[in-house]
Structure formats: structure tokens, C-alpha cells
Motif scaffolding. Structure first.
Motif, short mmCIF file in Angstrom:
data_model
loop_
_atom_site.label_atom_id
_atom_site.label_comp_id
_atom_site.label_asym_id
_atom_site.label_seq_id
_atom_site.Cartn_x
_atom_site.Cartn_y
_atom_site.Cartn_z
N UNK A 1 33.77 55.15 39.22
CA UNK A 1 34.72 54.46 40.08
C UNK A 1 34.43 54.82 41.54
N UNK A 2 34.49 53.83 42.40
CA UNK A 2 34.21 54.02 43.83
C UNK A 2 35.30 53.37 44.66
N UNK A 3 35.51 53.93 45.86
CA UNK A 3 36.24 53.22 46.91
C UNK A 3 35.20 52.86 47.96
N UNK A 4 35.10 51.60 48.26
CA UNK A 4 34.05 51.13 49.17
C UNK A 4 34.62 50.18 50.21
N UNK A 5 33.90 50.07 51.29
CA UNK A 5 34.23 49.08 52.30
C UNK A 5 33.01 48.19 52.51
N UNK A 6 33.25 46.88 52.56
CA UNK A 6 32.17 45.96 52.91
C UNK A 6 32.52 45.26 54.21
#
Length: 310
Positions: free
Chosen positions: A65-70
């Protein structure tokens, strides 16, 4: 010392840098990580110590699981903020509603092509090594699974470069930066990953991760045992097969586990499933289920992949 420590990797260090640091600090001869986390990313990095290094490849079988920003409107060579800018289209015309529709379409089983800046091997060479040598090769796509995909927040709509913060739970082998890039391509404006935090690997979570500074403090105070996770807990995502004590000697010697030696299973097991073999909560090995067919019956046996003698 045998077990696993959940490290909170800081951005700017490679996964190998973290392993070297832990090895030097702890004095443990055998030490390894369970799967590379990009140098620019932060988050959960399980580090295996001693005998637990044999578990590294099995720990990565769990979902991540990741928290990402694009960031929309721009494409880069590495699909993250560290690459060269390839294209600046701008995304001021893209709305949140349009983004959400495309975003949702990436849930489930999808095909993904790993980036050239990855450590995937093609023809025995890592892709990033080929890229550095100026070589371009055809990278085969592969099937991955996006189990969950959820927008957390977003900013700057109606500007050239809107940003979206999201959580993703995915299968082994998924590249989040490629996911970001593919979403941008589907919207026709390009996108790159501008932030990444890994929050979970299998049963290893951010809540239990410790910084390298905290690890140094614990080692200095001879308290490292407080954060070493037993090997059996590292593979709880695999089905459990508890054996009778009468089968202990055979299993510890690398023998095949037959139905008569099985005391209990945690769930239904299918052919080719990896399972954890244990006795009285002690991990004895990772085995693979094999189905044997006879004229009038079928039985499941378990063959060893990795064995830890009792």
C-alpha cells in the motif's frame, strides 16, 4: 539474531544503503531487504536479519500500500520528479470529474510496462543499467492487480499542473510511478509521480516502522530485541499449516509433508499455493502445495522451498 526489523526509509537513501547501515550498526553478518524502494521515496522497508534473509522473497508476496501524489500536465523520463521533462502539455482543461472517471478505470487486473529506470532485468541486464548505457530495449508488459484506489485530496484544478494525492493497494511488481504516467496518458495530458510513501508491505505497517536514528538508539542501549519481529510473523499472509509433532523431524530435514502429518490448516489451500509450515508457533519453513491424483482419490502434499530446522 534472526528476524525482521521494519525500517522507515528516508528519502535520499537507496534500499541497499539502508541494508549496509543496519548491517554495520547491528553487527549482524547476514542482512537484506525484501524489495527495493525508490531512492526518492520514503516508507516501510522490512530488513531481514540472520536466517530471516531466506524469507525475503516470500515477504514480497504480500500486497503493498502506498500514499502517492501525481502531478498532471507534464511527463518525465523516469515517470517521477527526478527525471528529465519530456513533455509539458498542461492540464488546465481537465476537471476532477474527468480525472475520477479515468482513475477508477485502473482498478482491477491491468497490464503495466515497467519503466526503463527500474531494476527489472531484460536479457540479464537491469533496465536502469541499459538506460545509462544509452540502450533502448523492448520491455514486456505484465499483469498486475490494483486492489484499491482512492483519492485523498487534490489541488490546483483549472491550472496547468493539478495535483492529486491518493492511496493505492496493489500486487507485487506494481510501479506506482508507471500507474501515474499511465493515468496521465489516458487523460491525454501526461503525468508524473511527485511524491511516494510506502505505508504497508504484507503485514509490515508504517505504524510499526522505526527510523534509523531510533534503531541506533536501541542498539546502543542493547534493546534491539524490542523491535525484531519473529520470522513466523513475517509470513502471516501465507496460509498456515500446523503439523503434528511426530512429523517434526522429517520436516526439519527437508522432507515432504504428507496429509498424515498435517494437524490443522488456516484456510482452504489450492495446488501451487505457498504455505508456512509451523509447529507450536515456530516457523519450520515455506512449502509449496502439490496435488497428487490417483484413480479413486486426490491428496495434497507439501514440498519444501525453504526449511528452518527446529
Amino acid at each position: 539474531m534472526d528476524g525482521i526489523i521494519t525500517i522507515l526509509k528516508p528519502p535520499g537513501m537507496t534500499s541497499h544503503d539502508v541494508v549496509s547501515y543496519v548491517k554495520r550498526l547491528s553487527g549482524v553478518k547476514k542482512c537484506g531487504h525484501t524489495g527495493t524502494l525508490d531512492p526518492g521515496a520514503a516508507g516501510v522497508l522490512p530488513i531481514c536479519l540472520g536466517k530471516a534473509t531466506k524469507l525475503a522473497s516470500f515477504v514480497t508476496e504480500g500486497n503493498k500500500t502506498y500514499r502517492a501524489e501525481l502531478t498532471l500536465g507534464m511527463a518525465t523520463s523516469s515517470q517521477d520528479s527526478f527525471g528529465d521533462i519530456l513533455e509539458q502539455v498542461g492540464a488546465s482543461s481537465v476537471t476532477l470529474e474527468q480525472f475520477q472517471e479515468v482513475f477508477r478505470s485502473f482498478r482491477g487486473e491491468i497490464r503495466q510496462t515497467p519503466p526503463m529506470s527500474s531494476a527489472i532485468k531484460v536479457g540479464g541486464k537491469k533496465l536502469y543499467e541499459l538506460e545509462r548505457a544509452g540502450k533502448v530495449v523492448d520491455v514486456p508488459s505484465r499483469q498486475i492487480t490494483i486492489f484499491d484506489l482512492k483519492v485523498i485530496n487534490s489541488w490546483d484544478w483549472s491550472t496547468p499542473y493539478p495535483r492529486v494525492l491518493f492511496d493505492v493497494t496493489c500486487s507485487k511488481g506494481t510501479y506506482v510511478r508507471t500507474l501515474c504516467s499511465d493515468i496521465g496518458k489516458a487523460l491525454g495530458c501526461g503525468a508524473y509521480m511527485s511524491f511516494l510513501l510506502r505505508t504497508c508491505v504484507g503485514s509490515f505497517t508504517l505504524e510499526r516502522a522505526i527510523t534509523l536514528e531510533k534503531l541506533a538508539e536501541l542498539i546502543t542501549n542493547h534493546q534491539i530485541g524490542q523491535v525484531v519481529i519473529p520470522m513466523v510473523q513475517a509470513v502471516t499472509h501465507l496460509p498456515m499449516v500446523e503439523i503434528h509433532s511426530s512429523a517434526l523431524k522429517s520436516i526439519s530435514s527437508g522432507g515432504i509433508l504428507y496429509p498424515s502429518g498435517v494437524r490443522e490448516v488456516s484456510t482452504k489451500i489450492f495446488p501451487e499455493d505457498l504455505v508456512r509450515i509451523q509447529c507450536n508457533n515456530q516457523l519450520l519453513g515455506i512449502f509449496i502445495a502439490k496435488q497428487e491424483n490417483y484413480e479413486e482419490s486426490v491428496r495434497m502434499i507439501f514440498k519444501p522451498k525453504v526449511v528452518f530446522p527446529a
